[in-house]
Design a protein around this motif. Sequence first.
Motif, mmCIF file in Angstrom:
data_model
loop_
_atom_site.group_PDB
_atom_site.id
_atom_site.type_symbol
_atom_site.label_atom_id
_atom_site.label_comp_id
_atom_site.label_asym_id
_atom_site.label_seq_id
_atom_site.Cartn_x
_atom_site.Cartn_y
_atom_site.Cartn_z
ATOM 1 N N ASP A 34 56.577 -11.904 12.309
ATOM 2 C CA ASP A 34 55.852 -12.688 13.181
ATOM 3 C C ASP A 34 56.453 -14.138 12.946
ATOM 4 O OD1 ASP A 34 53.909 -14.031 14.502
ATOM 5 O OD2 ASP A 34 52.338 -13.638 13.370
ATOM 6 N N GLY A 35 57.013 -14.652 13.813
ATOM 7 C CA GLY A 35 57.596 -15.944 14.093
ATOM 8 C C GLY A 35 56.374 -17.201 14.281
ATOM 9 N N ASN A 36 55.275 -16.877 14.853
ATOM 10 C CA ASN A 36 54.576 -17.928 15.428
ATOM 11 C C ASN A 36 53.172 -17.683 14.890
ATOM 12 O OD1 ASN A 36 53.811 -15.904 16.895
ATOM 13 N ND2 ASN A 36 53.907 -17.000 18.900
ATOM 14 N N ASP A 38 50.564 -15.689 15.215
ATOM 15 C CA ASP A 38 49.814 -14.927 16.052
ATOM 16 C C ASP A 38 49.627 -13.436 15.560
ATOM 17 O OD1 ASP A 38 51.985 -13.527 17.008
ATOM 18 O OD2 ASP A 38 51.588 -14.054 18.848
ATOM 19 N N ILE A 40 51.986 -10.959 15.564
ATOM 20 C CA ILE A 40 52.740 -9.863 16.180
ATOM 21 C C ILE A 40 54.029 -10.371 15.759
ATOM 22 C CG2 ILE A 40 53.139 -8.830 18.470
ATOM 23 C CD1 ILE A 40 50.394 -10.016 19.252
ATOM 24 N N GLY A 41 54.913 -9.483 15.631
ATOM 25 C CA GLY A 41 56.411 -9.675 15.443
ATOM 26 C C GLY A 41 57.085 -10.118 16.859
ATOM 27 N N ASP A 42 58.132 -10.928 16.672
ATOM 28 C CA ASP A 42 58.545 -11.327 18.010
ATOM 29 C C ASP A 42 59.864 -11.876 17.943
ATOM 30 O OD1 ASP A 42 58.373 -13.707 16.190
ATOM 31 O OD2 ASP A 42 56.274 -14.167 16.920
HETATM 32 CA CA CA Z 1 54.269 -13.777 17.026
#
Ligand code: CA
Length: 554
Positions: A34-36, A38, A40-42
């Motif tokens: 998860d980069g941000n 939230d 969830i992986g993205d």
């Molecule tokens: Ca994310």
Amino acid sequence: MQTASTNPETAVDAAEAWWRGAVVYECHLPSFRDGNGDGIGDLEGLIASLDYVRGTLGADAVWTGPFYRSPLLDQGFDVADHTDIEPIFGDLEIFDRLLVEAHARGIQVIVDYIPNHTSDQHPWFIDSRSSRTNPKRDWYVWRDPHADGGPPNNWTSEAGGSVWEWDTGTGQYYLHSHLKEQPDLNWRNPQVRAAMLDVLRYWLDKGVDGVRIDVAHMLMKDPEFRDNPEAVGGNDNPYDLQHPDFGSQLHLYDRRHPDTHDALAEIRAVVDEYPGAVTIAEIEAMSWDEWAAYYGPALNGMHLPFPFRLLETEWQAGRLRNELAGLYAAMPAGGWPIIALGNHDRLRLATRLGAAQARVAAVLMLTVAATPCLLYGDELGMTDQPVPAERQRDHFGHTAGGVSRDSTRTPMPWSAGYNAGFSSADPAKLWLPLARNSAEINVDAQLADPSSFLSLYRRLIQVRRASSALRHGELRFLADACTDAVVAYERYRGADHKAVLLNLTDSPARVQLGLTGTVLLSTVGGSGRHVEPEFHLGAGEAVVIDVVERARTT
Ligand code: CA
Ligand code: NOJ
């Protein structure tokens, strides 16, 4: 003895086609990183992980998993817009950056191409179901009820129940081979083909290095829509997480129609406009002859059709050897296989085989004559983690009697820290819960342990990278060393000569090897040991041997 067939042209291709010698890594976006924050992986998370993929693990290509606009009922295999990105995964600018960052590190990017179906939220389907006379009506598969008033035929869906869903508004059934929210496109309609080939061009124009084609064997169905025969005694597949309804019949008419090959050749022709781009085809397990047909009559079909028959073979030396021999015997001259022993639809390798044999399987995947495709986390020996119903994402598990595949798809454990380093979000917001063993099974812990799964995979990939025999060489079974317990083969190319022994049992094994050399790598420790013509393998041990001398002629 069986030899992996090659022809003189293959040697040229081997130097040119990057994917022949590559290691492909399936990262499965929502579960990877998860980069941000939230939960969830993205795509940002994937960009942040590229140094791991290349520098730490040593893989050459990432297969991303779907990231297109989607209601995400089937992890994004339900596409609502083929040319835009689902906002929870990022946007087109971030995707372009992923390509730049990956290519800067020498990583090829393979994206999912999902031609068989869309989401019911796709504008094409919204139009199609709006009226019987809509120009897009024939873009999907619509039929009148059977004479008895029920569905047009008896076909069962992979997600359970009938493949036919009644549409009250227009008074017809539409076909969905998976969830009812995933209507099948009508590939017999030339406009559909043209539109879907444009989708392919869109991503290839962006610079992707290949596509993994979802259920490539399903594009064409029987034009007469004949009933499938019942599977007497059931057709349940213990290796696939499928709905029991699906196993109640033999799927003769709802898939694998010979016309599928024409459609795949059209896809291939578009991909060939982009030099170097690869087609990896997801096709279900089938006979080796039928599998081989997916290469196309003039190698104008798929570059790499998945040989899932191997994944569904009982883990026993004789059976595995027979299937590998069947694969190489059927493969057309100039063809090259891919191998995956796990993926996001199946039990994890370490769950299916246990830890020791999952290590043996790693040696097989990285040393057999094929392009290995590794599922994220299998390099850590991740195991399946049942996910409570209220946290499940996979709507295949939401249908009556359905089987969720979420247990395989839990987040990648990067460290023993907060949320195993996957995300900074509140744990309740994670895409899926973490595996309970993440404190022990994670990247950081395994990097510090030379006997870990990750250290084994890293070493295997290094050994493979340094050996043209392992990447491109011929394969020949070592008949004298093959026993009920052991699969043995050699790989050779020029002066480079390796032998591989896999003990598929939990007892020690003694083999007549007829070779001398040095153990380069062992799954249980003991590299560097000298190899005598009679060789002792430990319980569940697999070794890669650098051969110096052949004690007999073959
Ligand atoms: Ca994310
Ligand atoms: C195969 C994919 O691997 C699976 O996850 C998906 O549910 C079906 N195709 C439908 O797209």
